[in-house]
Design an enzyme around this catalytic site. Structure first.
Site, short mmCIF file in Angstrom:
data_model
loop_
_atom_site.label_atom_id
_atom_site.label_comp_id
_atom_site.label_asym_id
_atom_site.label_seq_id
_atom_site.Cartn_x
_atom_site.Cartn_y
_atom_site.Cartn_z
N ASP A 81 36.44 12.22 33.34
CA ASP A 81 37.28 11.21 33.60
C ASP A 81 37.28 10.07 33.27
O ASP A 81 35.71 9.59 33.61
CB ASP A 81 37.69 11.81 35.44
CG ASP A 81 38.58 12.92 35.78
OD1 ASP A 81 38.71 13.13 35.29
OD2 ASP A 81 37.80 12.84 37.05
N TYR B 208 24.92 17.32 36.56
CA TYR B 208 25.78 15.76 36.43
C TYR B 208 25.27 15.61 38.33
O TYR B 208 23.69 16.18 38.66
CB TYR B 208 26.97 16.20 37.31
CG TYR B 208 28.24 16.37 36.79
CD1 TYR B 208 28.79 15.57 36.04
CD2 TYR B 208 28.41 17.74 35.84
CE1 TYR B 208 29.89 15.47 34.33
CE2 TYR B 208 29.26 18.32 35.16
CZ TYR B 208 30.21 17.07 34.61
OH TYR B 208 31.34 16.63 33.57
#
Length: 347
Positions: A119, A178
């Protein structure tokens, strides 16, 4: 036949021949600028290049083409995510622009694909992408240097290597890692402000670690996924292999590895753990919300964590998909400068 190719304010004349086979035009690879002509993203000289000289640098492929794997690091602060957009700038659009300038191929020929569509504001240390060319390179160091020379300083290519035809940056992925960083103190460290979320609350790392273990395993993560129209109806069943909470003074690192993640899933999981760390919620809230499979249930307790604390750390693949194809150049990890004699000015 001689063509003129302009890069910046430099004119490069290229001599090449054309042959026809079974009704299709087969051109030499001279339509692409060989990587050895670049120095830091610019042409090192302006001269006539013969077909023989060009073919010593670039080799034509079979109709299937050649596939190349990139490992990319970027600071996502100024970008609108990975996915291609003409405006505002994205990581993919900037990378394609550089590849088009170097290879002289179009977007539809390069077929650049990333492992994950991060994003806006999300960073990466180990994003992986692949692209294809109709020609082979004899060396990858020059194209590696050219890419980093043309790209913004917020984006760096860490690795360029050849890939087997079966490799796909997105669909060959075995797992992704992540990391979300939280700075937990009364005031924000100014050196961390772009890469960590600030929590003025003193977070209880032990409680967060306990709650994070409820995510490990195979679950339906519908309650932790925001709606998106890009992937249609995604599979909500994902496997989390590990979810570590690491405390380094005021800095908390939440590191999660999974088979895949739905849209904003990591940021939603982190947001709930932050509430647990504040001791506003108990750790058993995690299995309770998972069981509902309803995103509206999570919304009663928290909003997604901000994007700037998140980083795509690495993408892992099966070993057979990472093997090198035959007759390929050596993988480039960047070129080191060396010095043989120390020269001081005025001495």
């Amino acid at each position: 036949k001689t063509d003129s190719v302009y890069i910046g304010n430099q004119n490069l004349e290229i001599t090449h021949t054309e042959t026809h086979e079974e009704g299709d035009e087969m051109c030499s690879a001279t339509a692409a600028i060989p990587p050895s002509l670049f120095t830091n993203g610019s042409l090192s000289s302006s001269k006539n290049i013969s077909k023989t000289e060009m073919n010593s640098l670039v080799k034509l492929s079979d109709p299937g083409g050649y596939k190349w794997r990139l490992v990319i690091a970027y600071d996502g602060t100024k970008f609108s995510g990975w996915q291609y957009q003409e405006s505002p700038p994205t990581i993919q659009s900037m990378l394609e622009k550089a590849l088009i300038q170097i290879t002289k191929l179009g977007r539809k020929e390069l077929l650049l694909v990333g492992a994950g569509r991060t994003d806006a504001g999300v960073h990466a240390w180990g994003q992986v992408a692949h692209f294809v060319t109709p020609f082979n390179y004899s060396s990858l160091e020059s194209i590696h240097a050219a890419l980093n020379g043309l790209l913004s300083q917020d984006i760096r290519i860490r690795e360029v290597g050849a890939a087997v035809p079966e490799f796909h940056a997105r669909f060959s992925c075995r797992s992704k890692v992540y990391r979300y960083q939280i700075y937990s103190d009364t005031f924000m460290d100014p050196f961390q402000r772009h890469w960590a979320y600030h929590s003025a609350y003193r977070l209880n790392a032990c409680k967060m670690r306990e709650a994070a273990q409820h995510f490990v395993g195979k679950h339906d993560f519908s309650a932790f996924a925001n709606a998106t129209r890009e992937d249609g109806v995604p599979d909500p069943l994902k496997t989390i292999f590990r979810f570590d909470v690491i405390q380094m003074g005021s800095l908390l690192q939440l590191e999660v590895e999974g088979s895949g993640f739905m849209y904003r899933q990591v940021r939603n999981m982190v947001a709930l753990l932050i509430q647990v760390g504040k001791e506003a919620l108990d750790s058993d809230i995690v299995p309770m919300i998972l069981e509902t499979k309803d995103r509206r249930e999570l919304a009663k307790y928290t909003l997604p964590a901000p994007p700037h604390g998140l980083c795509l750390l690495s993408v892992k693949y099966e070993e057979d998909h990472l093997r090198l194809p035959p007759d390929c150049p050596v993988t480039s990890f960047g070129r080191h400068h060396t010095i043989t004699k120390c020269k001081l000015p005025f001495y």
